[in-house]
Design an enzyme around this catalytic site. Structure first.
Site, PDB file in Angstrom:
ATOM      1  CB  CYS A  10      99.150 -51.084  15.359  1.00 20.57           C
ATOM      2  SG  CYS A  10      98.975 -52.828  15.719  1.00 20.57           S
ATOM      3  CD  GLU A  54      95.456 -56.696  10.538  1.00 19.08           C
ATOM      4  OE1 GLU A  54      95.203 -55.749  11.308  1.00 19.08           O
ATOM      5  OE2 GLU A  54      94.693 -57.659  10.370  1.00 19.08           O
TER       6      GLU A  54
HETATM    7  P1  NAD Z   1     105.998 -48.806   7.367  1.00 17.97           P
HETATM    8  O1  NAD Z   1     104.695 -48.682   6.672  1.00 17.97           O
HETATM    9  O2  NAD Z   1     106.980 -47.709   7.203  1.00 17.97           O
HETATM   10  O3  NAD Z   1     106.741 -50.131   6.887  1.00 17.97           O
HETATM   11  C1  NAD Z   1     106.122 -51.386   6.979  1.00 17.97           C
HETATM   12  C2  NAD Z   1     106.785 -52.314   5.973  1.00 17.97           C
HETATM   13  O4  NAD Z   1     106.547 -51.823   4.660  1.00 17.97           O
HETATM   14  C3  NAD Z   1     108.297 -52.428   6.103  1.00 17.97           C
HETATM   15  O5  NAD Z   1     108.694 -53.742   5.786  1.00 17.97           O
HETATM   16  C4  NAD Z   1     108.797 -51.470   5.049  1.00 17.97           C
HETATM   17  O6  NAD Z   1     110.096 -51.785   4.577  1.00 17.97           O
HETATM   18  C5  NAD Z   1     107.774 -51.689   3.965  1.00 17.97           C
HETATM   19  N1  NAD Z   1     107.638 -50.570   3.024  1.00 17.97           N
HETATM   20  C6  NAD Z   1     107.899 -49.265   3.234  1.00 17.97           C
HETATM   21  N2  NAD Z   1     107.629 -48.562   2.108  1.00 17.97           N
HETATM   22  C7  NAD Z   1     107.184 -49.460   1.194  1.00 17.97           C
HETATM   23  C8  NAD Z   1     106.721 -49.350  -0.152  1.00 17.97           C
HETATM   24  N3  NAD Z   1     106.664 -48.176  -0.776  1.00 17.97           N
HETATM   25  N4  NAD Z   1     106.330 -50.472  -0.779  1.00 17.97           N
HETATM   26  C9  NAD Z   1     106.364 -51.658  -0.155  1.00 17.97           C
HETATM   27  N5  NAD Z   1     106.782 -51.822   1.113  1.00 17.97           N
HETATM   28  C10 NAD Z   1     107.183 -50.737   1.779  1.00 17.97           C
HETATM   29  O7  NAD Z   1     105.653 -49.091   8.900  1.00 17.97           O
HETATM   30  P2  NAD Z   1     106.657 -49.285  10.121  1.00 17.97           P
HETATM   31  O8  NAD Z   1     107.196 -47.942  10.468  1.00 17.97           O
HETATM   32  O9  NAD Z   1     107.610 -50.394   9.854  1.00 17.97           O
HETATM   33  O10 NAD Z   1     105.647 -49.803  11.247  1.00 17.97           O
HETATM   34  C11 NAD Z   1     104.866 -48.959  11.975  1.00 17.97           C
HETATM   35  C12 NAD Z   1     103.456 -48.891  11.433  1.00 17.97           C
HETATM   36  O11 NAD Z   1     102.899 -50.207  11.362  1.00 17.97           O
HETATM   37  C13 NAD Z   1     102.531 -48.134  12.356  1.00 17.97           C
HETATM   38  O12 NAD Z   1     101.704 -47.286  11.603  1.00 17.97           O
HETATM   39  C14 NAD Z   1     101.710 -49.226  13.034  1.00 17.97           C
HETATM   40  O13 NAD Z   1     100.468 -48.811  13.504  1.00 17.97           O
HETATM   41  C15 NAD Z   1     101.606 -50.218  11.952  1.00 17.97           C
HETATM   42  N6  NAD Z   1     101.285 -51.536  12.511  1.00 17.97           N
HETATM   43  C16 NAD Z   1     100.018 -52.015  12.343  1.00 17.97           C
HETATM   44  C17 NAD Z   1      99.671 -53.240  12.893  1.00 17.97           C
HETATM   45  C18 NAD Z   1      98.291 -53.789  12.714  1.00 17.97           C
HETATM   46  O14 NAD Z   1      98.109 -54.985  12.937  1.00 17.97           O
HETATM   47  N7  NAD Z   1      97.296 -53.010  12.298  1.00 17.97           N
HETATM   48  C19 NAD Z   1     100.602 -53.969  13.619  1.00 17.97           C
HETATM   49  C20 NAD Z   1     101.880 -53.454  13.782  1.00 17.97           C
HETATM   50  C21 NAD Z   1     102.217 -52.226  13.210  1.00 17.97           C
END
Ligand code: NAD
Length: 490
Positions: free
Chosen positions: A299, A265
């Protein structure tokens, strides 16, 4: 609410205190290296807890615990899994105010957004308690008549669940509930900004009696390499990730090495098309929800408004007036309607997008300022935005309405689809025309004349680079099951 940092381990704290530890094999405990990271209240910058950092060894131990519990959890009667999930729903219902308050403290969202999320999040436990006892199978005679084809569905196995900070509760329960309902054991890795909500939800699962090892929670500091190692463990068969498209791409590469099934997602860039026949009262009311729910950090948040010339000026004026009237401040004061961003860093990203839109010729009609203290940003409207500028190409993830004027509906549809993302889209207009436009939009979800779509009973997910798979609905549980075909003699 009492704020504690590290909590006594074995039994877990009672409701009312913050848990800041790892949960591995049925036990709360500190990280093996004894290190912690601060959890910050973004509304004032204060430290509200010191959360245990999970070492590589802790994370692999969590995988081993989940692997050890997998066979017995998969063999548990669906009714029993269902009743545990239902019990979690009941506890969250009783404690919904506490649940919301934890989110306000670590995420900065308003009370209305936090209580809305708490209510939405707990519904996944109720919904998947109901789905756990309805896992479908198939039976048919082969076309040649020589065999009976039986298709069974089995839990996919140990599942790693990675969640973002913007909906710290709902993104966790939307994964935990279907995984557990399907018979998978899990390791939850919440975002660094918001681990306390996840720890609280996991503790509710402990309190209602989920067996040891079935649910685990880790918070590594070197996330990338440690997650890659967890994915390489032969027991891990599923990754369910919600977060940015950038990190999602990296994780898909990591999954390839051991052919781990991935549900993704990812980011959105939702267009809103306001057609000439739109009812402006309804459009402004619902656009406010589409834009300002969760302070714009969603999102599904409306990211780019394409408004027909015939309605443009009035839409801008009315929307700006509504935004101006919002009361901004910390969520613990329930009268505040717009909370802070999750961090000063995120707030500054939003401010930079507004600045770049202005440099690109847009005008700030309302707002446009950062707070002096705390991570607040005004409810803002920029008009005269150029399609293709940074603010229409990127997720704003904050309380900023960016408006582009259009004259031709085909051009509006083209602009809406001119993105690598395809999660959510909104259309306002006369219903028949709006439905026709919705059919042409490249998005996993389209809302017509309404500002909110999320529902545990509906399939949530995106097309293009917004994701793979669906969460919620009866499809959500299928992400954690795999088909097993058994051939019987006819
Ligand atoms: P992010 O991608 O920075 O982090 C998401 C998660 O991934 C966190 O737990 C983070 O610690 C982890 N992470 C970061 N780098 C990683 C790596 N290299 N390997 C494994 N895990 C890693 O996102 P964010 O800033 O926390 O959230 C915002 C983003 O999430 C936005 O782009 C938003 O659109 C998206 N989002 C999507 C949905 C959906 O259902 N499509 C819902 C909510 C948020």
């Amino acid at each position: 609410m009492t704020t504690t940092t590290n909590t006594p381990a074995s039994s877990g704290p009672s409701s009312g205190s913050l848990i800041a530890e790892l949960f591995i094999d049925g036990r709360w405990r500190a990280g093996s290296e004894g290190a912690t990271f601060p959890v910050i209240d973004p509304s004032d910058g204060s430290t509200i807890a010191s959360f245990a950092i999970a070492s590589r060894e802790d994370c692999l131990e969590a995988v081993e615990a989940a692997a050890g519990a997998q066979a017995s959890w998969a063999a548990t009667a669906p009714r029993q899994r269902s009743e545990l999930l239902r019990a979690a729903y009941e506890v969250l219902t009783d404690e919904v105010e506490l649940f919301a308050e934890i989110m306000i403290r670590e995420n900065g969202k308003s009370y209305a957004d936090a209580i809305g999320e708490a209510n939405y999040a707990k519904e996944f436990f109720r919904w998947f308690a109901e789905e756990a006892v309805r896992i479908p199978g198939e039976y048919r005679l082969s076309p040649g008549g020589d065999k009976r084809i039986v298709v069974d569905r089995k839990p996919i196995g140990v599942s790693l669940l990675i969640t973002p900070w913007n909906f710290p509760a709902a993104m966790a329960t939307r994964k935990l509930a279907p995984a557990l309902a399907a018979g998978c054991t899990v390791i939850l890795k919440p975002a660094r900004e918001t681990p306390l909500t996840a720890a609280y939800v996991v503790d509710v699962l402990r309190r209602v009696g989920f067996p040891e090892g079935v649910v685990n929670l880790v918070t590594p500091e070197r996330t990338g390499p440690i997650v890659a190692e967890m994915l390489a463990h032969p027991a891990v068969r599923k990754l369910s990730f919600t977060g940015s498209t950038e990190v999602g791409r990296e994780l898909l590469h990591a999954c390839a090495d051991t052919v781990v099934s991935a549900s993704m997602e990812l980011g959105g860039n939702a267009p809103v098309i306001v057609l000439p026949g739109a009812d402006l009262d309804l459009t402004v009311r619902e656009s406010l929800l589409a834009k300002m729910r969760n302070g714009g950090s969603a999102c599904t948040a409306a990211n780019r408004f394409y408004v027909h010339s015939s309605l443009h000026d009035e839409f801008v004026e009315r929307m700006a007036k509504e935004l101006r009237s919002l009361r901004v401040g910390p969520g613990l004061d329930h009268a505040n309607q717009l909370g802070s961003l999750v961090s000063v860093r995120e707030r500054d990203k939003v401010a930079a997008l507004v600045d770049s839109a202005v440099q690109d010729g847009a005008t700030i009609v309302q707002g446009g300022h950062s707070s002096e203290s705390g991570a607040f940003y005004d409810a803002t409207l920029v008009a005269g935005v150029r399609h293709g500028s940074d603010i229409t190409e990127n997720e704003i993830f904050g309380p900023v309405t960016a408006v582009v004027r259009f004259d031709d509906v085909d051009e509006a549809v083209w602009m809406a689809n001119d993105t690598i993302f395809g999660l959510m889209a909104y259309v306002f207009g006369e219903e028949r025309e709006a439905i026709a436009v919705a059919g042409r939009l490249e998005a996993g979800m389209v809302a017509i004349n309404r500002g909110v779509v999320s529902d545990p009973a509906a399939p949530f997910g995106g097309v293009k680079q917004s994701g793979l798979g669906r969460e919620g609905s009866s499809e959500g549980i299928l992400e954690f099951l795999e088909e097993k075909y058994i051939a019987l003699t006819a």
